[in-house]
Scaffold this motif. Structure first.
Motif, PDB file in Angstrom:
ATOM      1  N   ASN A  53      16.601  14.297 -20.777  1.00 54.57           N
ATOM      2  CA  ASN A  53      17.790  14.854 -21.438  1.00 54.57           C
ATOM      3  C   ASN A  53      18.376  13.902 -22.471  1.00 54.57           C
ATOM      4  OD1 ASN A  53      18.245  17.497 -20.021  1.00 54.57           O
ATOM      5  ND2 ASN A  53      18.202  16.134 -18.238  1.00 54.57           N
ATOM      6  N   ASP A 124      20.332  22.206 -21.760  1.00 53.50           N
ATOM      7  CA  ASP A 124      21.132  22.983 -22.710  1.00 53.50           C
ATOM      8  C   ASP A 124      20.351  23.326 -23.974  1.00 53.50           C
ATOM      9  OD1 ASP A 124      23.284  22.839 -20.980  1.00 53.50           O
ATOM     10  OD2 ASP A 124      24.118  21.042 -21.921  1.00 53.50           O
ATOM     11  N   ASN A 125      19.382  22.492 -24.327  1.00 57.27           N
ATOM     12  CA  ASN A 125      18.621  22.729 -25.561  1.00 57.27           C
ATOM     13  C   ASN A 125      17.263  23.370 -25.301  1.00 57.27           C
ATOM     14  OD1 ASN A 125      17.561  20.479 -24.273  1.00 57.27           O
ATOM     15  ND2 ASN A 125      17.040  19.425 -26.202  1.00 57.27           N
TER      16      ASN A 125
END
Length: 412
Positions: A53, A124-125
């Motif tokens: 992350n 999230d991406n």
């Protein structure tokens, strides 16, 4: 929920009984040496945890992706095989490995991350990464993308490859492929017999598989319930198992020959041989002789006959209907796809918990072996060869019909 049955055949075939009386010790299974896992696994786990992350430009990803809209990811075993190759490539070229398996259900339903968190559910991406398209985006065979293959196999164009932040693939290639950045001593030696399932290689790949995957709580629960139903007790006895990949599952109307060495071998020959080899396995590994062997097969009519007690003594099977994910599951509802997928994975885990496995040259057999504790197995080809020695020259191969001459000739 998977329902299992413990009914074995009540009326054995006379021919099977005679054959079992004739043959003693004709087959032997192979158990690989205790796992000695590659030393780089711990270092890779630390790197993966640090960078998964990390939004910095230095983080690079290799994503194995089977999207929900894609119906050509092949069978479960084929996918795991390609994912293990992706793992080796990611480790060799210092990339964060991610898996996104959406079809027919999310992989996380049946398999959870183990030593590294390869899931994208917490990222999230994720959508942004999965939308990446570039010259390295690869379909089901790595060798079809020569730019990608040249980089990881021969080091050609490696600077550009290393500068590419995200590479997405869903290749199914065999995971023992030679890589450019690889210690040549790492991969175990092979016998050169042409089989994908060499004992040393199975043990090595088993290290990688168990590093990546652990069964979900739901899959483990279903496996425990299935074994309890098969053997009628909370803790099953030691048992042997047979995976028979021959064709005949829902959506499949032809006979397959995953092992080209068995193309001329009839299903009858395979069945008789397997009964002999399973008995030999029991003796070799201390399994009580009257403990039924588990059969997992894509040949649904045979599975049904075993369940109904109409086929052969000493066999039990889970009461499920095999269906190929690429051919059938896309036509089902989400609930049906989940149930059929869980049933197939339960089959795999029941095979994995056997003392020893009679294996087909199939990705399904391979995954069961990789998730097992001892990697004990015998291949179906070796079984038919060994058992044939005791048949006194009686031909059991498929026959080709020469109608004009009115003759029957055994296929070579």
């Amino acid at each position: 929920m998977v329902v299992a049955t413990a009914r074995a055949a009540a009326a054995p075939w006379l021919g099977v009984v005679l054959l079992l009386q004739l043959i003693h010790g004709t087959s032997s299974a192979t158990s690989s040496s205790p796992e000695k896992c590659p030393g780089w696994l711990d270092d890779y786990a630390a790197m993966h945890k640090q960078h998964k992350n990390d939004p910095s430009s230095s983080t690079r990803y290799l994503i194995w992706y089977c999207p929900a809209s894609e119906h050509h990811c092949r069978g479960f075993g084929d996918r795991i095989r390609g994912m293990l190759l992706a793992f080796r490539i990611a480790a060799a070229f210092n990339r964060v490995l991610l898996f996104k398996w959406e079809e027919p259900i999310d992989l996380e339903v049946v398999m959870h991350p183990n030593r590294i968190n390869w899931s994208m559910l917490d990222m999230d991406n994720a959508d942004q990464l999965l939308a990446t398209q570039n010259d390295y985006t690869t379909d089901i065979w790595l060798m079809h993308n020569t730019k990608f293959a040249d980089a990881v196999r021969d080091g050609k164009g490696l600077r550009e490859f290393n500068a590419t932040k995200v590479v997405i693939a869903k290749f199914l290639d065999w995971p023992s492929m030679r890589l450019w950045k690889q210690d040549p001593r790492e991969l175990p030696p092979t016998t050169g017999k042409g089989s994908q399932m060499e004992p040393g290689m199975v043990a090595y790949l088993g290290c990688l598989a168990k590093f990546l995957f652990t069964p979900s709580e739901e899959l483990q629960r279903r496996t425990d319930e299935a074994l309890q139903a098969l053997y009628g007790r909370p803790k099953p006895p030691s048992y042997v198992a047979w995976h028979w990949r021959t064709g005949g599952q829902e959506g499949e109307t032809y006979q397959v020959a995953k092992d080209s060495r068995l193309k001329a071998t009839s299903r009858l020959h395979m069945l008789l041989s397997a009964l002999v080899c399973l008995d030999s396995m029991k003796e070799q590994y201390g399994v009580t002789v009257d403990t039924a062997a588990v059969l997992a097969t894509d040949l649904n009519p045979v599975r049904s006959m075993v369940i109904e007690g109409k086929l052969a003594p000493g066999l039990v099977a889970l009461d499920i209907k095999a269906a190929h994910p690429e051919k059938v599951l896309t036509e089902k509802s989400k609930a049906e796809m989940t149930e059929i997928s869980m049933a197939a994975w339960t089959d795999i885990m029941v095979l994995a918990q056997a003392e020893c496995l009679l294996a087909s040259e199939s990705g399904f057999s391979l995954v069961a072996l990789l998730m097992s504790a001892n990697h004990c197995f015998q291949q179906m080809y070796d079984c038919t060869r060994d058992a044939a020695k005791a048949l006194g020259g009686v031909p059991l191969h498929r026959m080709s019909h020469h109608r004009r001459l009115g003759q029957h000739t055994s296929l070579p």
